[in-house]
Design a protein around this motif. Structure first.
Motif, PDB file in Angstrom:
ATOM      1  N   VAL A  97       0.840  -1.207   0.000  1.00 35.78           N
ATOM      2  CA  VAL A  97       0.000   0.000   0.000  1.00 35.78           C
ATOM      3  C   VAL A  97       0.872   1.254   0.000  1.00 35.78           C
ATOM      4  CG1 VAL A  97      -1.675   1.334   1.333  1.00 35.78           C
ATOM      5  CG2 VAL A  97      -1.965  -1.144   1.096  1.00 35.78           C
ATOM      6  N   LEU A  98       1.943   1.230   0.805  1.00 33.21           N
ATOM      7  CA  LEU A  98       2.864   2.368   0.828  1.00 33.21           C
ATOM      8  C   LEU A  98       3.517   2.564  -0.537  1.00 33.21           C
ATOM      9  CD1 LEU A  98       4.644   1.969   4.287  1.00 33.21           C
ATOM     10  CD2 LEU A  98       3.204   3.877   3.556  1.00 33.21           C
ATOM     11  N   SER A  99       3.789   1.455  -1.219  1.00 36.68           N
ATOM     12  CA  SER A  99       4.411   1.562  -2.539  1.00 36.68           C
ATOM     13  C   SER A  99       3.471   2.223  -3.539  1.00 36.68           C
ATOM     14  CB  SER A  99       4.834   0.175  -3.038  1.00 36.68           C
ATOM     15  OG  SER A  99       3.719  -0.556  -3.516  1.00 36.68           O
ATOM     16  N   ILE A 100       2.181   1.978  -3.394  1.00 37.58           N
ATOM     17  CA  ILE A 100       1.208   2.638  -4.272  1.00 37.58           C
ATOM     18  C   ILE A 100       1.243   4.147  -4.049  1.00 37.58           C
ATOM     19  CG2 ILE A 100      -1.251   2.941  -4.734  1.00 37.58           C
ATOM     20  CD1 ILE A 100      -1.622  -0.029  -4.180  1.00 37.58           C
ATOM     21  N   VAL A 101       1.280   4.540  -2.778  1.00 35.33           N
ATOM     22  CA  VAL A 101       1.356   5.976  -2.454  1.00 35.33           C
ATOM     23  C   VAL A 101       2.630   6.571  -3.054  1.00 35.33           C
ATOM     24  CG1 VAL A 101       1.529   7.671  -0.597  1.00 35.33           C
ATOM     25  CG2 VAL A 101       0.036   5.675  -0.330  1.00 35.33           C
ATOM     26  N   GLY A 102       3.749   5.857  -2.869  1.00 36.09           N
ATOM     27  CA  GLY A 102       5.014   6.341  -3.403  1.00 36.09           C
ATOM     28  C   GLY A 102       5.002   6.427  -4.919  1.00 36.09           C
ATOM     29  N   ALA A 103       4.437   5.416  -5.579  1.00 40.34           N
ATOM     30  CA  ALA A 103       4.395   5.405  -7.044  1.00 40.34           C
ATOM     31  C   ALA A 103       3.528   6.536  -7.584  1.00 40.34           C
ATOM     32  CB  ALA A 103       3.878   4.057  -7.531  1.00 40.34           C
ATOM     33  N   ILE A 104       2.414   6.793  -6.918  1.00 42.99           N
ATOM     34  CA  ILE A 104       1.545   7.901  -7.338  1.00 42.99           C
ATOM     35  C   ILE A 104       2.287   9.232  -7.223  1.00 42.99           C
ATOM     36  CG2 ILE A 104      -0.537   9.217  -6.753  1.00 42.99           C
ATOM     37  CD1 ILE A 104      -1.854   6.546  -5.989  1.00 42.99           C
ATOM     38  N   ILE A 122      -1.347  -0.636 -10.440  1.00 45.71           N
ATOM     39  CA  ILE A 122      -1.342  -2.102 -10.533  1.00 45.71           C
ATOM     40  C   ILE A 122       0.096  -2.630 -10.545  1.00 45.71           C
ATOM     41  CG2 ILE A 122      -1.919  -4.081 -11.991  1.00 45.71           C
ATOM     42  CD1 ILE A 122      -4.357  -2.453 -12.972  1.00 45.71           C
ATOM     43  N   GLY A 123       0.940  -2.006 -11.357  1.00 46.03           N
ATOM     44  CA  GLY A 123       2.329  -2.449 -11.444  1.00 46.03           C
ATOM     45  C   GLY A 123       3.063  -2.295 -10.134  1.00 46.03           C
ATOM     46  N   ALA A 124       2.856  -1.158  -9.451  1.00 47.40           N
ATOM     47  CA  ALA A 124       3.535  -0.917  -8.172  1.00 47.40           C
ATOM     48  C   ALA A 124       3.084  -1.916  -7.113  1.00 47.40           C
ATOM     49  CB  ALA A 124       3.268   0.509  -7.706  1.00 47.40           C
ATOM     50  N   PHE A 125       1.800  -2.195  -7.082  1.00 49.41           N
ATOM     51  CA  PHE A 125       1.267  -3.125  -6.081  1.00 49.41           C
ATOM     52  C   PHE A 125       1.836  -4.528  -6.280  1.00 49.41           C
ATOM     53  CE2 PHE A 125      -2.127  -6.059  -4.615  1.00 49.41           C
ATOM     54  CZ  PHE A 125      -2.126  -5.704  -3.260  1.00 49.41           C
ATOM     55  N   LEU A 187       7.887  -3.593 -15.733  1.00 44.30           N
ATOM     56  CA  LEU A 187       8.279  -2.532 -16.658  1.00 44.30           C
ATOM     57  C   LEU A 187       7.178  -2.212 -17.661  1.00 44.30           C
ATOM     58  CD1 LEU A 187      10.368  -0.657 -18.003  1.00 44.30           C
ATOM     59  CD2 LEU A 187      11.309  -2.668 -19.160  1.00 44.30           C
ATOM     60  N   TYR A 188       6.462  -3.238 -18.129  1.00 45.29           N
ATOM     61  CA  TYR A 188       5.392  -2.997 -19.101  1.00 45.29           C
ATOM     62  C   TYR A 188       4.274  -2.139 -18.498  1.00 45.29           C
ATOM     63  CZ  TYR A 188       7.491  -6.408 -22.256  1.00 45.29           C
ATOM     64  OH  TYR A 188       8.349  -7.063 -23.104  1.00 45.29           O
ATOM     65  N   LEU A 202      -0.043  -6.834 -21.116  1.00 48.92           N
ATOM     66  CA  LEU A 202      -0.290  -6.435 -19.734  1.00 48.92           C
ATOM     67  C   LEU A 202      -0.904  -7.582 -18.928  1.00 48.92           C
ATOM     68  CD1 LEU A 202      -1.634  -2.808 -20.307  1.00 48.92           C
ATOM     69  CD2 LEU A 202       0.569  -3.471 -19.324  1.00 48.92           C
ATOM     70  N   ILE A 203      -1.795  -8.341 -19.555  1.00 48.45           N
ATOM     71  CA  ILE A 203      -2.398  -9.481 -18.859  1.00 48.45           C
ATOM     72  C   ILE A 203      -1.333 -10.514 -18.502  1.00 48.45           C
ATOM     73  CG2 ILE A 203      -3.918 -11.477 -19.131  1.00 48.45           C
ATOM     74  CD1 ILE A 203      -5.770  -9.649 -20.791  1.00 48.45           C
ATOM     75  N   TRP A 204      -0.480 -10.862 -19.468  1.00 50.12           N
ATOM     76  CA  TRP A 204       0.573 -11.844 -19.207  1.00 50.12           C
ATOM     77  C   TRP A 204       1.601 -11.309 -18.214  1.00 50.12           C
ATOM     78  CZ3 TRP A 204      -0.026 -16.687 -19.714  1.00 50.12           C
ATOM     79  CH2 TRP A 204      -0.815 -17.223 -20.735  1.00 50.12           C
ATOM     80  N   SER A 205       1.821 -10.011 -18.246  1.00 47.19           N
ATOM     81  CA  SER A 205       2.735  -9.405 -17.267  1.00 47.19           C
ATOM     82  C   SER A 205       2.156  -9.517 -15.862  1.00 47.19           C
ATOM     83  CB  SER A 205       2.988  -7.931 -17.617  1.00 47.19           C
ATOM     84  OG  SER A 205       3.641  -7.814 -18.858  1.00 47.19           O
TER      85      SER A 205
END
Length: 233
Positions: A97-104, A122-125, A187-188, A202-205
């Protein structure tokens, strides 16, 4: 049980300044990106996004575990009804959750835009789940950051190689092995706000990161119990 562990971990993380520093690093990354010309953002933003939820999180979770070993919090898992699995889940969820805040923060401050923010979230989580669990599994054996430095450095180098391959600098067929590194599918997601990435990719990632999450969980579960819980009995 997990809710109480998350609450306790959050309080301890704030009091020890670990989580505020984590957010400040994200803020600093965002401000650094403002210096880059706009044409460099599609390359640089994904790098910083992997660094924050992935590699910085890897270091911070190790630091937390070392501190909790020293103050006896982890040792208590061996003699209390609290399940060590719940401890792993709680720490992973909170850092994700903190990573989502940081990524935003990185994305919005660095680009002055919310375009593609869902891909970033989604990627950060997913990326954070993988690297936090790997961090728990790797750091469980060590007792201070000095010992943990070499594994961190190794993971950082491996995790940044996909960027080099993605941008065409590693062209030999053997470098396709880099696709198995979790930072590659992440990365994608982080490139999607800037370039067109197909839905199938994105789905396969996402599937790849979920598979990595399962693998990383079992690594964390086995090593954490062996070295951090059972090793302190």
């Amino acid at each position: 049980m997990i809710g109480n562990l998350i609450k306790t971990d959050l309080v301890l993380g704030v009091r020890s300044y670990v989580y505020p520093i984590y957010i400040l690093i994200a803020l600093a990354y965002g401000l650094m990106l403002m210096v880059f010309p706009e044409q460099y953002l599609p390359t640089m933003v994904p790098v910083f996004l992997v660094l924050e939820p992935g590699l910085v999180g890897l270091m911070f979770v190790g630091t937390e575990i070392f501190a909790e070993k020293k103050d006896g919090a982890i040792g208590a898992l061996a003699v209390t009804p609290i399940e060590w699995r719940s401890y792993i889940f709680a720490k992973t969820l909170l850092l994700s959750v903190l990573s989502i805040v940081g990524a935003i923060l990185i994305m919005v401050i660095g680009t002055s835009s919310f375009n593609g923010i869902l891909y970033v979230i989604i990627g950060a989580f997913l990326c954070s789940i993988v690297y936090t669990l790997l961090g728990i599994g790797i750091s469980a054996k060590y007792h201070d950051l000095d010992d943990y430095f070499v594994p961190i450095l190794g993971v950082m180098v491996l995790s940044l190689l996909p960027f080099v391959h993605y941008h065409g600098y590693l062209t030999n067929e053997i470098w396709k092995l880099l696709y198995i590194i979790p930072s590659y599918p992440a990365l994608y997601f982080f490139k999607a706000p800037f370039v067109e990435i197909s839905g199938n990719t994105l789905i396969w990632s996402g599937v790849a990161l979920l598979v990595w999450s399962v693998v990383a969980y079992y690594i964390a579960k086995i090593r954490f119990y062996k070295y951090a819980v059972e090793g302190l009995r």
